[in-house]
Structures are given as C-alpha cells and as structure tokens.
Motif scaffolding. Structure first.
Motif, PDB file in Angstrom:
ATOM      1  N   UNK A  16       0.823  -1.206   0.000  1.00 25.49           N
ATOM      2  CA  UNK A  16       0.000   0.000   0.000  1.00 25.49           C
ATOM      3  C   UNK A  16       0.857   1.255   0.000  1.00 25.49           C
ATOM      4  N   UNK A  17       1.878   1.291   0.856  1.00 21.56           N
ATOM      5  CA  UNK A  17       2.733   2.469   0.957  1.00 21.56           C
ATOM      6  C   UNK A  17       3.530   2.731  -0.322  1.00 21.56           C
ATOM      7  N   UNK A  18       3.886   1.662  -1.032  1.00 15.49           N
ATOM      8  CA  UNK A  18       4.654   1.819  -2.262  1.00 15.49           C
ATOM      9  C   UNK A  18       3.773   1.926  -3.501  1.00 15.49           C
ATOM     10  N   UNK A  19       2.466   1.701  -3.336  1.00 16.67           N
ATOM     11  CA  UNK A  19       1.567   1.742  -4.491  1.00 16.67           C
ATOM     12  C   UNK A  19       1.787   0.580  -5.435  1.00 16.67           C
ATOM     13  N   UNK A  20       2.196  -0.542  -4.881  1.00 15.62           N
ATOM     14  CA  UNK A  20       2.460  -1.743  -5.682  1.00 15.62           C
ATOM     15  C   UNK A  20       1.416  -2.805  -5.355  1.00 15.62           C
ATOM     16  N   UNK A  21       1.145  -3.698  -6.303  1.00 16.76           N
ATOM     17  CA  UNK A  21       0.230  -4.803  -5.998  1.00 16.76           C
ATOM     18  C   UNK A  21       0.815  -5.710  -4.914  1.00 16.76           C
ATOM     19  N   UNK A  22      -0.074  -6.289  -4.129  1.00 19.78           N
ATOM     20  CA  UNK A  22       0.356  -7.223  -3.089  1.00 19.78           C
ATOM     21  C   UNK A  22       1.199  -8.347  -3.690  1.00 19.78           C
ATOM     22  N   UNK A  23       0.835  -8.817  -4.871  1.00 24.25           N
ATOM     23  CA  UNK A  23       1.567  -9.926  -5.498  1.00 24.25           C
ATOM     24  C   UNK A  23       3.027  -9.564  -5.779  1.00 24.25           C
ATOM     25  N   UNK A  24       3.295  -8.304  -6.063  1.00 26.30           N
ATOM     26  CA  UNK A  24       4.676  -7.863  -6.292  1.00 26.30           C
ATOM     27  C   UNK A  24       5.481  -7.973  -5.009  1.00 26.30           C
ATOM     28  N   UNK A  25       4.920  -7.478  -3.927  1.00 30.71           N
ATOM     29  CA  UNK A  25       5.605  -7.528  -2.634  1.00 30.71           C
ATOM     30  C   UNK A  25       5.755  -8.978  -2.173  1.00 30.71           C
ATOM     31  N   UNK A  26       4.753  -9.799  -2.431  1.00 32.21           N
ATOM     32  CA  UNK A  26       4.843 -11.220  -2.073  1.00 32.21           C
ATOM     33  C   UNK A  26       5.983 -11.897  -2.835  1.00 32.21           C
ATOM     34  N   UNK A  27       6.183 -11.520  -4.096  1.00 31.19           N
ATOM     35  CA  UNK A  27       7.291 -12.083  -4.880  1.00 31.19           C
ATOM     36  C   UNK A  27       8.629 -11.647  -4.296  1.00 31.19           C
ATOM     37  N   UNK A  28       8.722 -10.387  -3.852  1.00 31.40           N
ATOM     38  CA  UNK A  28       9.955  -9.911  -3.207  1.00 31.40           C
ATOM     39  C   UNK A  28      10.227 -10.728  -1.949  1.00 31.40           C
ATOM     40  N   UNK A  29       9.182 -10.958  -1.176  1.00 27.04           N
ATOM     41  CA  UNK A  29       9.329 -11.727   0.065  1.00 27.04           C
ATOM     42  C   UNK A  29       9.821 -13.137  -0.246  1.00 27.04           C
ATOM     43  N   UNK A  30       9.244 -13.749  -1.271  1.00 25.15           N
ATOM     44  CA  UNK A  30       9.649 -15.115  -1.644  1.00 25.15           C
ATOM     45  C   UNK A  30      11.111 -15.148  -2.074  1.00 25.15           C
ATOM     46  N   UNK A  31      11.545 -14.139  -2.841  1.00 24.19           N
ATOM     47  CA  UNK A  31      12.941 -14.048  -3.279  1.00 24.19           C
ATOM     48  C   UNK A  31      13.870 -13.652  -2.140  1.00 24.19           C
ATOM     49  N   UNK A  32      13.302 -12.972  -1.145  1.00 23.40           N
ATOM     50  CA  UNK A  32      14.114 -12.525  -0.025  1.00 23.40           C
ATOM     51  C   UNK A  32      14.815 -11.200  -0.272  1.00 23.40           C
ATOM     52  N   UNK A  33      14.397 -10.471  -1.314  1.00 22.91           N
ATOM     53  CA  UNK A  33      15.025  -9.179  -1.587  1.00 22.91           C
ATOM     54  C   UNK A  33      14.082  -8.285  -2.374  1.00 22.91           C
ATOM     55  N   UNK A  34      14.324  -6.997  -2.217  1.00 23.31           N
ATOM     56  CA  UNK A  34      13.567  -5.980  -2.942  1.00 23.31           C
ATOM     57  C   UNK A  34      14.518  -5.377  -3.972  1.00 23.31           C
ATOM     58  N   UNK A  35      14.098  -5.248  -5.214  1.00 23.24           N
ATOM     59  CA  UNK A  35      14.985  -4.654  -6.218  1.00 23.24           C
ATOM     60  C   UNK A  35      15.473  -3.264  -5.797  1.00 23.24           C
ATOM     61  N   UNK A  36      16.726  -3.001  -6.065  1.00 21.36           N
ATOM     62  CA  UNK A  36      17.357  -1.740  -5.657  1.00 21.36           C
ATOM     63  C   UNK A  36      16.660  -0.518  -6.245  1.00 21.36           C
TER      64      UNK A  36
END
Length: 87
Positions: A16-36
C-alpha cells in the motif's frame, strides 16, 4: 526483507505504501530481496511512517543476504557427497 519488518509489519502495508500490488511484494518476500530500484521509494515511505531507513541500511541488508547460504540446493554444493563416496 527482514530488516524492514519493524517498519511494515505486513506485506499489505508495504504494498500500500509503495503503491504496488500485493503480489509484487509477495514475490519480493519469496525471493528474499527488494529490487534496488525501489530504494528511494522505500526510504520515502519509511519516513512517512516516522521511521529512519537509509541507503546504508539497505546496502547492509543486501550484503547480509548475499553472504547467506542459498536457500535452494540444486545439487551443486561442494559439500554434497556422491553415492560412490558414501560407500
């Protein structure tokens, strides 16, 4: 991503704070990193929540993640024992 859970206790909050879909953040969580490329957005969003997050914090977290052993073993580990060696 563990280094930011004190700022965003849920993935939904971060999305919500980044204006991104939940699925995007869930993918980051699964990968263990957020793109720089989201570093500055993360820093601004953290500030809006009253938290201090810096490029240094993010770089340190990436370094720790890079130094950590891989979560997925593709059978290429040097510690793997071949069936012949186990006999």
């Amino acid at each position: 991503m563990d280094h930011i859970t004190h700022i965003w206790p849920t993935m939904a909050d971060l999305a919500s704070d980044l204006g991104k879909p939940y699925s995007t953040v869930a993918a980051w969580k699964q990968r263990g990193s957020i793109p720089a490329k989201y570093d500055m957005s993360l820093i601004r969003a953290a500030k809006a929540r009253g938290a201090c997050l810096t490029l240094e914090h993010l770089a340190e977290a990436r370094a720790e993640t890079a130094d950590a052993p891989s979560r997925v073993d593709h059978g290429t580990s040097q510690d793997a024992v071949s069936p012949e060696a186990a006999e």
